[in-house]
Design a protein around this motif. Structure first.
Motif, PDB file in Angstrom:
ATOM      1  N   THR A 171     -94.109 -58.214  -0.268  1.00 33.85           N
ATOM      2  CA  THR A 171     -92.662 -58.066  -0.433  1.00 33.85           C
ATOM      3  C   THR A 171     -92.186 -58.453  -1.823  1.00 33.85           C
ATOM      4  O   THR A 171     -91.308 -57.796  -2.397  1.00 33.85           O
ATOM      5  N   TYR A 172     -92.766 -59.525  -2.383  1.00 33.45           N
ATOM      6  CA  TYR A 172     -92.279 -60.078  -3.640  1.00 33.45           C
ATOM      7  C   TYR A 172     -93.317 -59.868  -4.746  1.00 33.45           C
ATOM      8  O   TYR A 172     -94.373 -60.501  -4.722  1.00 33.45           O
ATOM      9  N   THR A 205    -102.193 -53.646  -1.309  1.00 34.80           N
ATOM     10  CA  THR A 205    -102.978 -53.624  -0.066  1.00 34.80           C
ATOM     11  C   THR A 205    -102.277 -54.408   1.036  1.00 34.80           C
ATOM     12  O   THR A 205    -102.325 -54.033   2.208  1.00 34.80           O
ATOM     13  N   LYS A 206    -101.615 -55.503   0.670  1.00 32.43           N
ATOM     14  CA  LYS A 206    -100.925 -56.305   1.681  1.00 32.43           C
ATOM     15  C   LYS A 206     -99.638 -55.621   2.148  1.00 32.43           C
ATOM     16  O   LYS A 206     -99.228 -55.798   3.309  1.00 32.43           O
ATOM     17  N   ALA A 207     -99.022 -54.837   1.267  1.00 34.39           N
ATOM     18  CA  ALA A 207     -97.889 -54.018   1.710  1.00 34.39           C
ATOM     19  C   ALA A 207     -98.355 -52.975   2.711  1.00 34.39           C
ATOM     20  O   ALA A 207     -97.661 -52.669   3.690  1.00 34.39           O
ATOM     21  N   PHE A 208     -99.545 -52.430   2.492  1.00 34.83           N
ATOM     22  CA  PHE A 208    -100.120 -51.500   3.474  1.00 34.83           C
ATOM     23  C   PHE A 208    -100.296 -52.188   4.818  1.00 34.83           C
ATOM     24  O   PHE A 208     -99.970 -51.625   5.862  1.00 34.83           O
ATOM     25  N   VAL A 209    -100.840 -53.417   4.815  1.00 34.61           N
ATOM     26  CA  VAL A 209    -101.065 -54.131   6.074  1.00 34.61           C
ATOM     27  C   VAL A 209     -99.743 -54.326   6.815  1.00 34.61           C
ATOM     28  O   VAL A 209     -99.670 -54.145   8.035  1.00 34.61           O
ATOM     29  N   HIS A 210     -98.693 -54.672   6.087  1.00 31.35           N
ATOM     30  CA  HIS A 210     -97.374 -54.820   6.712  1.00 31.35           C
ATOM     31  C   HIS A 210     -96.937 -53.512   7.365  1.00 31.35           C
ATOM     32  O   HIS A 210     -96.542 -53.480   8.538  1.00 31.35           O
ATOM     33  N   GLY A 269     -97.219 -67.293   2.137  1.00 31.20           N
ATOM     34  CA  GLY A 269     -97.195 -67.490   0.697  1.00 31.20           C
ATOM     35  C   GLY A 269     -98.408 -68.319   0.294  1.00 31.20           C
ATOM     36  O   GLY A 269     -99.533 -68.051   0.706  1.00 31.20           O
ATOM     37  N   MET A 270     -98.167 -69.363  -0.463  1.00 29.34           N
ATOM     38  CA  MET A 270     -99.257 -70.164  -1.019  1.00 29.34           C
ATOM     39  C   MET A 270     -99.976 -70.961   0.069  1.00 29.34           C
ATOM     40  O   MET A 270     -99.384 -71.796   0.743  1.00 29.34           O
ATOM     41  N   VAL A 271    -101.267 -70.675   0.245  1.00 29.72           N
ATOM     42  CA  VAL A 271    -102.115 -71.395   1.195  1.00 29.72           C
ATOM     43  C   VAL A 271    -103.349 -71.866   0.436  1.00 29.72           C
ATOM     44  O   VAL A 271    -104.029 -71.062  -0.206  1.00 29.72           O
ATOM     45  N   SER A 294     -92.109 -75.840  -1.182  1.00 29.65           N
ATOM     46  CA  SER A 294     -92.132 -75.879  -2.645  1.00 29.65           C
ATOM     47  C   SER A 294     -92.103 -74.504  -3.292  1.00 29.65           C
ATOM     48  O   SER A 294     -91.908 -74.391  -4.506  1.00 29.65           O
ATOM     49  N   GLN A 295     -92.306 -73.458  -2.521  1.00 27.86           N
ATOM     50  CA  GLN A 295     -92.384 -72.102  -3.068  1.00 27.86           C
ATOM     51  C   GLN A 295     -91.148 -71.317  -2.643  1.00 27.86           C
ATOM     52  O   GLN A 295     -90.653 -71.457  -1.533  1.00 27.86           O
ATOM     53  N   SER A 296     -90.630 -70.493  -3.548  1.00 24.46           N
ATOM     54  CA  SER A 296     -89.521 -69.610  -3.199  1.00 24.46           C
ATOM     55  C   SER A 296     -89.712 -68.283  -3.916  1.00 24.46           C
ATOM     56  O   SER A 296     -90.741 -68.037  -4.532  1.00 24.46           O
ATOM     57  N   PHE A 297     -88.707 -67.424  -3.878  1.00 24.47           N
ATOM     58  CA  PHE A 297     -88.859 -66.051  -4.348  1.00 24.47           C
ATOM     59  C   PHE A 297     -88.894 -65.991  -5.876  1.00 24.47           C
ATOM     60  O   PHE A 297     -88.194 -66.739  -6.565  1.00 24.47           O
ATOM     61  N   ALA A 298     -89.701 -65.081  -6.400  1.00 21.78           N
ATOM     62  CA  ALA A 298     -89.834 -64.935  -7.856  1.00 21.78           C
ATOM     63  C   ALA A 298     -88.554 -64.356  -8.451  1.00 21.78           C
ATOM     64  O   ALA A 298     -87.843 -63.597  -7.817  1.00 21.78           O
TER      65      ALA A 298
END
Length: 250
Positions: A140-141, A152-157, A180-182, A238-242
């Motif tokens: 998404t972002y 590729t992850k947009a495809f999975v969605h 997000g961050m893992v 701690s993470q948000s949208f770019a």
């Protein structure tokens, strides 16, 4: 009745955490991955008869077909498919990227995922089961260097939404989980083993863990059969949208 899950990419990170969580929750689990020694190590943590390791390269379609057909009878009736196997390679902008890395990401994150899914759909339909696909907030972002991995992850969605539509009336549930961050081996693999880069990325950020995502997968899979989570997007606090990028003076 005991349920059975098949989890791809079970040798590390989110995959191995999900194996542990589901077995602890009373599921029988098939874990797949290329590293047999890691699957054997996982098996030693569980009571006999609760985990079956299947070592093969998910990008090898013949090996995938053979492994699925060779599942022991007590593990063959799959109720849940967790499409976790995937990777990112490289962090550079598209114009500097390695095309081989791009092909590997497409083969692993898209082609292998759809192949495993297609092979297991008859069993999942018969069992009125569930499919949980691991996408990413990168779907998404956008961010610099995300290029093909994010695609590729947009495809999975979108594939998850398409499956949900096609499987209407079958009772099969479909969910796209989008972290997000893992903190896992993800960045080590992406950077070719650069531990300093991995450590710097996660330092001081209190990222999500594989166990966090495994809990979400377990919760999603354990909901009543009339409840479907379409998409579950999650980030560490701690993470948000770019932000947007602006180039000046060109």
């Amino acid at each position: 009745m005991t349920k059975i899950a098949l989890i791809t990419g079970a040798t590390s990170g989110i995959g191995s955490a999900t194996v542990r969580r589901l077995v602890a929750g009373g599921w029988l689990v098939v874990g797949t991955g290329r590293r047999k020694e890691r699957l054997d190590g996982l098996a030693r943590n569980f009571p006999a008869g609760t985990f079956h390791g299947a070592a093969f390269d998910i990008c090898d379609r013949d090996a995938t077909a053979a492994a699925i057909e060779a599942l022991p009878p007590e593990f063959a009736a799959i109720d849940l498919l967790v499409n976790n196997a995937g990777l990112a390679l490289g962090t550079v902008p598209a114009q500097h990227a390695d095309r081989g890395d791009w092909r590997t990401m497409v083969e692993t994150n898209i082609m292998a995922l759809v192949d495993v899914t297609h092979r297991l759909l008859p069993r999942l339909i018969e069992r009125r089961g569930a499919i949980i696909n691991l996408s990413s907030t990168a779907a998404t972002y956008p961010y610099t260097g995300g290029n093909v991995y994010a695609g590729t992850k947009a495809f999975v969605h979108q594939f998850s939404l398409g499956l949900r539509s096609d499987l209407h009336g079958t009772g099969v549930r479909v969910t796209s989980i989008e972290p997000g961050m893992v903190e896992t081996e993800f960045t080590l693999i992406r950077t070719g083993g650069d531990k300093a880069a991995s450590d710097n990325l996660y330092a001081g950020s209190h990222p999500l863990t594989g166990d966090d995502i495994a809990d979400m997968i377990y919760w999603t899979a354990s909901l009543p059969p009339h409840v479907n989570i379409n998409t579950l997007e999650t980030m560490p606090v701690s993470q948000s949208f770019a932000g947007f990028q602006v180039a000046r003076g060109e």
